[in-house]
Write an enzyme that holds these catalytic residues in place. Structure first.
Site, mmCIF file in Angstrom:
data_model
loop_
_atom_site.group_PDB
_atom_site.id
_atom_site.type_symbol
_atom_site.label_atom_id
_atom_site.label_comp_id
_atom_site.label_asym_id
_atom_site.label_seq_id
_atom_site.Cartn_x
_atom_site.Cartn_y
_atom_site.Cartn_z
ATOM 1 N N GLY A 145 50.198 24.310 68.096
ATOM 2 C CA GLY A 145 50.105 24.344 66.637
ATOM 3 C C GLY A 145 51.168 25.174 65.944
ATOM 4 N N LEU A 198 57.291 23.030 66.223
ATOM 5 C CA LEU A 198 57.940 22.218 65.183
ATOM 6 C C LEU A 198 56.976 21.208 64.555
ATOM 7 C CD1 LEU A 198 60.433 20.910 63.743
ATOM 8 C CD2 LEU A 198 60.890 19.716 65.893
ATOM 9 N N GLY A 258 53.591 20.944 65.087
ATOM 10 C CA GLY A 258 52.359 21.601 64.679
ATOM 11 C C GLY A 258 52.467 22.222 63.291
ATOM 12 N N TYR A 302 59.853 16.853 83.757
ATOM 13 C CA TYR A 302 59.216 16.739 82.438
ATOM 14 C C TYR A 302 58.798 15.294 82.182
ATOM 15 C CZ TYR A 302 58.834 16.820 77.305
ATOM 16 O OH TYR A 302 58.396 16.694 76.012
ATOM 17 N N LYS A 325 54.964 13.834 81.514
ATOM 18 C CA LYS A 325 54.620 13.202 80.239
ATOM 19 C C LYS A 325 54.142 11.763 80.455
ATOM 20 C CE LYS A 325 55.297 16.042 76.732
ATOM 21 N NZ LYS A 325 54.215 16.360 75.804
ATOM 22 N N THR A 362 60.877 9.697 68.369
ATOM 23 C CA THR A 362 62.287 9.881 68.735
ATOM 24 C C THR A 362 62.644 11.339 68.411
ATOM 25 O OG1 THR A 362 62.750 8.861 66.601
ATOM 26 C CG2 THR A 362 63.084 7.491 68.540
ATOM 27 N N ASN A 363 63.932 11.677 68.381
ATOM 28 C CA ASN A 363 64.359 13.071 68.194
ATOM 29 C C ASN A 363 63.789 13.665 66.903
ATOM 30 O OD1 ASN A 363 66.238 11.598 69.924
ATOM 31 N ND2 ASN A 363 67.414 13.486 69.962
ATOM 32 N N LYS A 366 74.980 26.499 64.651
ATOM 33 C CA LYS A 366 76.432 26.678 64.855
ATOM 34 C C LYS A 366 77.191 26.655 63.526
ATOM 35 C CE LYS A 366 77.600 24.979 69.465
ATOM 36 N NZ LYS A 366 78.327 23.897 70.160
ATOM 37 N N ARG A 419 71.839 8.425 68.168
ATOM 38 C CA ARG A 419 70.440 8.857 68.225
ATOM 39 C C ARG A 419 69.680 8.400 66.982
ATOM 40 N NH1 ARG A 419 71.869 9.505 72.640
ATOM 41 N NH2 ARG A 419 71.809 11.366 73.963
#
Length: 322
Positions: free
Chosen positions: A15, A18, A20, A144, A148, A172-173, A195, A216
């Protein structure tokens, strides 16, 4: 919904992460919660979900009717390469504990979060929900990815043996406020925002790893949060659903850099270090299934979402994860 009487009591694992945090904002500030509903946002401080008795204790305390399962051990490309065993073992433990405990406590519905990086390395495009298990995942993050993928296997097994409606989403991302902006181990977009912030502050060049050619699809965390609420309430398939912008929204990392540069008002030079890996050149995902259910859903324009994320990072620089 079947077996459900009275308001929902929703437990959100992960929670404080990002997604959550985005769900919390939609629920509390956008009126996403319905009358009488209770929302509990768990962080890793509340319970170690790799531990069965701690998982049980937290379910005992909150007695949820629904679970949004976002908790996972996550990391960027280079951390995955180093720690495949840890990613496999910890995520298998978390997922087994959460789903088994949900079943024991008669939770009506669990929605678990998968990732597009679990798909087969060698595949045709666009990828869709039917292709998750069609071949091994990319070798860089197989630990991972297999952990998943097992969530989908669990969901089918719970449905077949116990009639449970436990399902999963595949975003997606994801990006947005409260992301992990770590440059070494974070994901590409938040790392670039960080950056750009440093380059602007120090008056140096913005150095981008890779050629910028990789493509992406990105989803803003608040859009994903709104869709998560819909899945929790309305989506009644055990099979996963891809939550993504359309294929036509696929964007090159170079274009992402240009939008970040504009949003953060960075005026210095941008250098591409093509000796660094681009990762997979594309992972094009189909959102046709989502569009069948939600043809009306409108995504936040990418440049607007980037601007909001850059502004959030500037305003919360000291406390942001980095």
């Amino acid at each position: 919904m079947e077996g459900q009487t009275g308001p929902m009591r929703v437990l959100v694992t992960g929670g404080s992460g990002l997604v959550g945090r985005a769900i919390e904002r939609v629920v509390k500030e956008e009126g996403g919660a319905r009358e009488g509903e209770e929302w509990i946002f768990l962080s890793s401080k509340d319970a170690d979900l790799t531990n069965a008795s701690e998982t049980k204790a937290v379910f005992e305390k909150h007695r949820p009717t629904h679970v949004l399962h976002l908790a996972a051990m996550v990391g960027g490309l280079f951390r995955n390469l180093r720690e495949n065993y840890d990613f496999l073992r910890k995520n298998l433990a978390i997922n087994d504990n959460v789903l088994h405990t949900a079943h024991e406590f008669n939770v009506v519905k669990v929605v678990s979060c998968l990732s597009t990086c679990i798909f087969p390395d060698n595949t045709t495009y666009p990828i869709d929900e039917t292709m998750v298990h069609r071949g091994p995942p990319h070798s860089s993050n197989f630990g991972y990815a297999y952990a998943k993928r097992m969530l989908d296997v669990y969901n089918r097994a719970y449905f077949e043996q116990h009639g449970r409606l436990y399902t999963s989403i595949i975003p997606t991302n994801v990006f947005g406020p409260h992301d992990n902006f770590n440059i070494e181990d974070g994901h590409v977009l938040p790392a670039l925002i960080h950056k750009a912030h440093i380059a602007k502050r120090n008056g140096t060049a913005l150095e981008v790893w890779g050629s910028g050619r990789a493509l992406r699809q990105f989803i803003y965390s608040l859009d994903l949060a709104r869709l998560c609420l819909w899945v929790l309430r309305e989506y009644d398939e055990v099979e996963p659903i891809m939550l993504s912008v359309g294929e036509e929204e696929e964007i090159s990392i170079k274009d992402v850099v240009d939008i970040i540069v504009k949003a953060s008002e960075f005026t210095g030079p941008v250098i591409y270090d093509a000796s660094k890996s681009d990762g997979q050149l594309k992972k094009t995902a189909s959102n046709a299934k989502l569009r069948r259910y939600r043809p009306d859903f409108s995504f936040t324009p990418f440049h607007k979402a980037i601007k909001e994320t850059c502004d959030w990072f500037e305003a919360n620089y000291d406390s942001a994860r980095k």
